[in-house]
Design a protein around this motif. Structure first.
Motif, PDB file in Angstrom:
ATOM      1  N   LYS A  66       0.868  -1.159   0.122  1.00  0.00           N
ATOM      2  CA  LYS A  66       0.116   0.031   0.045  1.00  0.00           C
ATOM      3  C   LYS A  66       0.775   1.164   0.050  1.00  0.00           C
ATOM      4  CE  LYS A  66      -2.283  -0.913   3.831  1.00  0.00           C
ATOM      5  NZ  LYS A  66      -1.357  -1.993   4.211  1.00  0.00           N
ATOM      6  N   THR A  67       1.659   1.498   0.997  1.00  0.00           N
ATOM      7  CA  THR A  67       2.750   2.377   1.122  1.00  0.00           C
ATOM      8  C   THR A  67       3.414   2.705  -0.394  1.00  0.00           C
ATOM      9  OG1 THR A  67       2.588   2.550   3.698  1.00  0.00           O
ATOM     10  CG2 THR A  67       4.363   3.723   2.599  1.00  0.00           C
ATOM     11  N   THR A  68       4.209   1.612  -0.894  1.00  0.00           N
ATOM     12  CA  THR A  68       5.068   1.781  -1.710  1.00  0.00           C
ATOM     13  C   THR A  68       4.300   2.192  -2.967  1.00  0.00           C
ATOM     14  OG1 THR A  68       6.347  -0.087  -1.119  1.00  0.00           O
ATOM     15  CG2 THR A  68       6.197   0.388  -3.233  1.00  0.00           C
ATOM     16  N   THR A  69       2.953   1.693  -3.061  1.00  0.00           N
ATOM     17  CA  THR A  69       2.089   2.076  -4.282  1.00  0.00           C
ATOM     18  C   THR A  69       1.895   3.761  -3.999  1.00  0.00           C
ATOM     19  OG1 THR A  69       0.738   0.053  -4.487  1.00  0.00           O
ATOM     20  CG2 THR A  69      -0.270   2.262  -5.354  1.00  0.00           C
ATOM     21  N   LEU A  70       1.571   4.341  -2.967  1.00  0.00           N
ATOM     22  CA  LEU A  70       1.163   5.768  -2.656  1.00  0.00           C
ATOM     23  C   LEU A  70       2.685   6.289  -3.178  1.00  0.00           C
ATOM     24  CD1 LEU A  70      -0.980   5.969   0.433  1.00  0.00           C
ATOM     25  CD2 LEU A  70      -1.616   5.767  -1.801  1.00  0.00           C
ATOM     26  N   ALA A  71       3.749   5.740  -2.577  1.00  0.00           N
ATOM     27  CA  ALA A  71       4.997   6.736  -2.704  1.00  0.00           C
ATOM     28  C   ALA A  71       5.259   6.795  -4.287  1.00  0.00           C
ATOM     29  CB  ALA A  71       6.177   5.779  -2.119  1.00  0.00           C
ATOM     30  N   MET A  72       4.968   5.668  -5.020  1.00  0.00           N
ATOM     31  CA  MET A  72       5.152   5.731  -6.604  1.00  0.00           C
ATOM     32  C   MET A  72       4.337   6.824  -7.150  1.00  0.00           C
ATOM     33  SD  MET A  72       6.145   1.791  -7.825  1.00  0.00           S
ATOM     34  CE  MET A  72       4.728   1.012  -7.082  1.00  0.00           C
ATOM     35  N   ILE A  73       2.958   6.924  -6.903  1.00  0.00           N
ATOM     36  CA  ILE A  73       2.175   7.870  -7.659  1.00  0.00           C
ATOM     37  C   ILE A  73       2.375   9.304  -7.017  1.00  0.00           C
ATOM     38  CG2 ILE A  73       0.465   6.010  -7.925  1.00  0.00           C
ATOM     39  CD1 ILE A  73      -1.349   6.921  -5.617  1.00  0.00           C
ATOM     40  N   LEU A  74       3.151   9.229  -5.993  1.00  0.00           N
ATOM     41  CA  LEU A  74       3.437  10.746  -5.557  1.00  0.00           C
ATOM     42  C   LEU A  74       4.848  10.861  -5.988  1.00  0.00           C
ATOM     43  CD1 LEU A  74       2.197  10.533  -1.929  1.00  0.00           C
ATOM     44  CD2 LEU A  74       1.199  12.093  -3.749  1.00  0.00           C
ATOM     45  N   GLY A  75       5.453  10.153  -6.603  1.00  0.00           N
ATOM     46  CA  GLY A  75       6.849  10.515  -7.265  1.00  0.00           C
ATOM     47  C   GLY A  75       8.035  10.361  -6.394  1.00  0.00           C
ATOM     48  N   VAL A  76       7.548   9.889  -4.981  1.00  0.00           N
ATOM     49  CA  VAL A  76       8.872   9.740  -4.065  1.00  0.00           C
ATOM     50  C   VAL A  76       9.679   8.337  -4.303  1.00  0.00           C
ATOM     51  CG1 VAL A  76       8.977   9.324  -1.346  1.00  0.00           C
ATOM     52  CG2 VAL A  76       7.114  10.730  -2.304  1.00  0.00           C
ATOM     53  N   LEU A  77       8.988   7.378  -4.969  1.00  0.00           N
ATOM     54  CA  LEU A  77       9.748   6.361  -5.535  1.00  0.00           C
ATOM     55  C   LEU A  77       9.723   6.248  -6.995  1.00  0.00           C
ATOM     56  CD1 LEU A  77       8.886   3.583  -2.794  1.00  0.00           C
ATOM     57  CD2 LEU A  77      11.169   4.566  -3.101  1.00  0.00           C
ATOM     58  N   GLN A  78      10.761   5.692  -7.681  1.00  0.00           N
ATOM     59  CA  GLN A  78      10.599   5.472  -8.965  1.00  0.00           C
ATOM     60  C   GLN A  78      10.223   4.191  -9.277  1.00  0.00           C
ATOM     61  OE1 GLN A  78      11.279   7.874 -11.309  1.00  0.00           O
ATOM     62  NE2 GLN A  78      10.942   6.625 -12.907  1.00  0.00           N
ATOM     63  N   PRO A  79       9.309   3.915 -10.082  1.00  0.00           N
ATOM     64  CA  PRO A  79       8.860   2.522 -10.332  1.00  0.00           C
ATOM     65  C   PRO A  79       9.752   1.777 -11.205  1.00  0.00           C
ATOM     66  CG  PRO A  79       7.121   4.220 -11.140  1.00  0.00           C
ATOM     67  CD  PRO A  79       8.428   4.894 -10.814  1.00  0.00           C
ATOM     68  N   SER A  80       9.801   0.514 -10.937  1.00  0.00           N
ATOM     69  CA  SER A  80      10.754  -0.318 -11.688  1.00  0.00           C
ATOM     70  C   SER A  80      10.320  -0.749 -13.148  1.00  0.00           C
ATOM     71  CB  SER A  80      10.784  -1.832 -10.698  1.00  0.00           C
ATOM     72  OG  SER A  80      11.407  -1.493  -9.438  1.00  0.00           O
ATOM     73  N   ALA A  81       8.924  -0.726 -13.134  1.00  0.00           N
ATOM     74  CA  ALA A  81       8.180  -1.026 -14.431  1.00  0.00           C
ATOM     75  C   ALA A  81       6.831  -0.296 -14.396  1.00  0.00           C
ATOM     76  CB  ALA A  81       8.195  -2.493 -14.719  1.00  0.00           C
ATOM     77  N   GLY A  82       6.062  -0.401 -15.444  1.00  0.00           N
ATOM     78  CA  GLY A  82       4.726   0.344 -15.413  1.00  0.00           C
ATOM     79  C   GLY A  82       4.839   1.753 -15.576  1.00  0.00           C
TER      80      GLY A  82
END
Length: 297
Positions: free
Chosen positions: A42-58
């Motif tokens: 859940k938190t990883t998903t939110l971090a990606m859509i907020l630009g805090v984490l870079q997605p590995s794919a998609g």
């Protein structure tokens, strides 16, 4: 209108896959609950859509466009524990937040009123309870008047009174027309505040749907009495009872939505029957959640 779309969004941490090809869509005005046990992504998903984490794919898009500085300005978020200067007041902290966000501070009183902190606006942050600190964090996320509010476990660690306060604030913000995305493991709270939900397990989206669909499922009432034969005769003549099935020491009734336990009790009392057991059941998120997890075990 689509607010957020993700397509095969994936995040790897070494050999571990935290989010696995997540594809979902959230529309304008929804209060969307992202559900799942700890470690579900859940938190990883939110971090990606907020630009805090870079997605590995998609990929993902906001407001039908690729993420940009403009789209991020339309989003307010609380991703971690609220962090403020303990020796500053609520107003002083929010002025500092306004400077960081490069936005006006003329909404400070408005957002403090929204979260119920206006009477305590000149008190120092260090005097606040945990619930008040969380409410100030929500106020800071609302400062730039975003179209979307993202909350990660907004009631985590709060006592029952604090949970109710946050719930009421979320409902008030939703009523103003904002779209809300929140991650939580508290199923009962999600059912009370959310319009839609998605279930994550080990980074995979198992289900996405609306709360209304669950609450619209058939209703059953369980009724038992010492004289089961007499009980059945009475139940079969009650308007709104669609079907009667014996289940051990009680009957399981399928009923129309407007049929309540008090309505059944009234008919039983008219025939001098005192039930030994009576319970009304309706589709709920906890049952759906457990059913979905079991089907993907």
């Amino acid at each position: 209108m689509s607010i957020l779309q993700t397509k095969n969004l994936t995040k790897h941490f070494g050999s571990r896959t935290a989010v696995n090809q997540l594809s979902l869509e959230i529309s304008s005005g929804q209060v969307f609950g992202l559900l799942g046990p700890n470690g579900s992504g859940k938190t990883t998903t939110l971090a990606m859509i907020l630009g805090v984490l870079q997605p590995s794919a998609g990929e993902f898009s906001w407001f039908g466009q690729q993420p940009s500085a403009t789209s991020r300005q339309k989003i307010g978020a609380i991703l971690e524990q609220p962090s403020f200067y303990p020796y500053l007041t609520a107003v002083e902290n929010l002025k500092a937040v306004a400077q960081i966000k490069n936005c006006s501070d003329d909404r400070i009183n408005i957002v403090l009123e929204t979260v119920g902190l206006l009477p305590r606006k000149h008190d120092k942050f260090q005097t606040y309870s945990l619930g008040m600190k969380q409410r100030l964090a929500i106020a800071s996320a609302l400062l730039a008047d975003p179209e979307v509010l993202i909350l990660d476990e907004p009631t985590n660690g709060l006592d029952p009174a604090g949970i109710v306060e946050i719930r009421e604030i979320i409902q008030k913000i939703a009523d103003s027309g904002k779209t809300i995305v929140l991650a939580s493991h508290l199923l009962s709270e999600v059912q009370k505040v959310c319009s839609h939900f998605g279930i994550l397990k080990e980074g995979k989206l198992l289900h996405q749907g609306s709360i209304q669909q669950i609450e619209g499922e058939k209703i059953t009432i369980e009724v038992g009495a010492d004289d089961m034969t007499q009980l059945e005769e009475v139940l079969r003549n009650i308007k709104g009872v669609l079907a009667i099935n014996r289940d051990g020491s009680f009957y399981r009734l399928e009923v129309e939505h407007e049929v309540s336990t008090s309505y059944i009790m009234q008919h039983l009392q008219e025939h001098h029957i005192t039930p030994t057991h009576i319970l009304r059941k309706q589709g709920n998120l906890e049952q759906e959640f457990l059913k979905i997890l079991a089907s993907h075990a």
